[in-house]
Design a protein around this motif. Structure first.
Motif, short mmCIF file in Angstrom:
data_model
loop_
_atom_site.label_atom_id
_atom_site.label_comp_id
_atom_site.label_asym_id
_atom_site.label_seq_id
_atom_site.Cartn_x
_atom_site.Cartn_y
_atom_site.Cartn_z
N LEU A 92 46.57 32.75 47.04
CA LEU A 92 47.22 31.83 46.12
C LEU A 92 48.48 31.22 46.74
N PRO A 93 48.74 29.93 46.50
CA PRO A 93 50.02 29.36 46.93
C PRO A 93 51.16 29.99 46.15
N LEU A 109 49.51 40.72 41.19
CA LEU A 109 48.63 40.86 40.04
C LEU A 109 47.81 39.59 39.81
N GLN A 110 48.43 38.45 39.96
CA GLN A 110 47.72 37.18 39.82
C GLN A 110 46.63 37.04 40.87
N GLN A 111 46.95 37.42 42.11
CA GLN A 111 45.96 37.37 43.18
C GLN A 111 44.79 38.30 42.88
N ALA A 158 47.12 30.47 39.57
CA ALA A 158 46.12 31.45 39.15
C ALA A 158 45.60 31.06 37.78
N ALA A 159 44.28 30.95 37.64
CA ALA A 159 43.72 30.36 36.43
C ALA A 159 42.50 31.11 35.93
N TYR A 194 41.08 28.73 42.86
CA TYR A 194 42.00 29.78 42.39
C TYR A 194 41.74 30.13 40.92
N CYS A 195 40.50 30.02 40.50
CA CYS A 195 40.18 30.20 39.08
C CYS A 195 39.09 31.24 38.88
#
Length: 455
Positions: free
Chosen positions: A319-320, A22-24, A240-241, A280-281
């Motif tokens: 994302l890491p 979901l973050q990705q 994730a930002a 990543y933002c």
């Protein structure tokens, strides 16, 4: 059948996905539209009078399709609407309070209009919700169980009646200006409620100013409000930002907006969208509708120009791996502490004062530093988070132990070299917990030592 469901939307959310996925997916959205539209729109203020009459809210030409078309023109992928701002006026058909849009001259559910229009244009839907609520006296020193129940009921309505919500951006929680803690309105309870209704709804709290950039404290996505001085590190961010900024000088519409220049499209693209996406933002640009319920022509033109200058290139880089968010109550906060020798100006109490700007620092002559939290009675816990202060971590090797039945017992031996050291383990029960520091390259300094009983 769920009550008052928006026509054509699914009654149940899709099965829960892995949080990392979901973050990705959120970062891959790249660019979206923040929409500050609420009773402040009619007051030339960003913070409305909490006793403002609903009679002033009357967007007679409201056209959420125009908003969606403007977002599409800029190659945005989603929107996020202010369902309730700090003064407590709800722009949906809520059953929790009379202070809502259905008691205004407009008498239409704006959230419903918004979600239908954005979905019809292929855009994902997110919602903004303020915990601070000055109309209902939900503010420091006055919070009751009724307030907690109201928040739960309002979140339930928003997540039940409007189909799939990709994310909630929550404001006014644990902020220095709202002073409503995660204990006053219990974060863990609200987070669990949100996920129980919509497992795939990301929870974002605008709290980046307080917590270290290296970990997710009380949020699924690290959020940065540029106007509040919150700036992501484009060089070192690994989480994730989200970064947000208004296209005008303020968040809500002002009478000066139609005649004042908006931010330059090229600058928004080159200084925000592109570099943030590379870090990543996701970038969310606020565009405030006017009192008619329409976006002003100068803003519409700027969005079209952004769409010419920037195209969505698909998914971003992977994302890491990251630790799961910390969502539980910090049991160590304001508890009694003890430690090896430290100067009084950097005393051990600073490591549990809920202030990441003031650390405990071991005296430079101590060869085997230790730090301890004393709960005074046995308590269960299942996670410990050590947040080091300074620009770089100093602690290299350490052990965590808990005190029970008259003896110290091991939890974990750590060699985590990051600034934020997160340890999750099977629950133990003890009256004290400590860190024994075996190796360090400079006097250890702990900003906060957190202890949590995660469910």
């Amino acid at each position: 059948m769920l009550p008052n469901l928006v026509k054509g939307q699914p009654a149940k959310p899709s099965p829960g996905k892995d949080l990392a996925a979901l973050q990705q997916a959120f970062v891959d959205l790249r660019f979206g539209m923040f929409i500050h539209f609420n009773i402040p729109t009619y007051m030339d203020q960003d913070w409305a009078d909490p006793e403002a009459s609903p009679a002033i809210f009357n967007p007679t030409k409201l056209d959420c399709n125009q908003w969606a078309k403007a977002a599409k023109a800029a190659n945005m992928t989603y929107g996020c609407l202010t369902t309730k701002h700090h003064s407590g006026f709800a722009i949906w058909d809520t059953k929790t309070t009379d202070y809502n849009v259905m008691n205004s001259p407009f008498k239409k559910d704006v959230v419903k209009e918004y979600v239908n229009a954005f979905r019809a244009n292929g855009l994902k839907v997110m919602l903004y919700y303020s915990i601070l609520d000055t109309h209902h006296k939900l503010r420091p020193g006055q919070i009751t169980q009724k307030h907690i129940d109201m928040v739960k009921a309002q979140l339930t309505e928003l997540l039940t009646n409007y189909g799939e919500i990709s994310a909630l951006i929550i404001d006014g929680w644990d902020a220095p200006w709202s002073r409503i803690s995660y204990d006053d309105i219990p974060f863990g309870e609200m987070y669990t409620l949100i996920k129980s209704i919509q497992p795939n709804c990301l929870v974002m709290d605008l709290n980046a100013a307080k917590y270290p950039a290296e970990a997710l404290y009380y949020t699924d996505i690290k959020s940065y409000e540029q106007g509040a001085g919150q700036h992501i590190s484009k060089e070192s961010n690994k989480l994730a930002a989200l970064s947000c900024l208004p296209i005008n000088d303020n968040w809500f519409w002002k009478t000066s907006f139609p005649s004042r220049p908006v931010k330059e499209p090229a600058k928004l693209v080159n200084d925000n969208i592109i570099p943030f996406n590379n870090a990543y933002c996701n970038f969310i640009l606020n565009v405030a509708p006017n009192r008619d319920g329409l976006i002003d022509e100068n803003a519409v033109a700027a969005l079209k120009e952004i769409g010419k200058l920037w195209k969505h290139q698909g998914p971003t880089q992977k994302l890491p791996a990251a630790d799961a968010p910390i969502i539980a109550h910090n049991m160590a906060k304001h508890q009694a502490t003890n430690s090896s020798w430290s100067d009084d100006m950097w005393i051990m109490d600073f490591a549990t004062d809920d202030d990441f700007g003031k650390p405990w620092i071991s005296n430079a002559t101590v060869k085997q530093p230790w730090f301890e939290v004393d709960f005074k009675y046995s308590r269960p816990f299942s996670a410990i988070v050590i947040a080091e202060a300074g620009r770089r971590p100093r602690i290299k090797k350490y052990r965590l132990e808990y005190y029970a039945d008259g003896a110290w017992k091991p939890i974990v031996a750590g060699e985590n070299t990051g600034k934020i050291k997160v340890h999750r383990f099977q629950p133990v029960t003890g009256e004290r917990v400590r860190i024994l520091i075996d190796a360090f390259d400079a006097p250890p300094q702990i900003a906060e030592f957190g202890v949590f009983n995660e469910k």
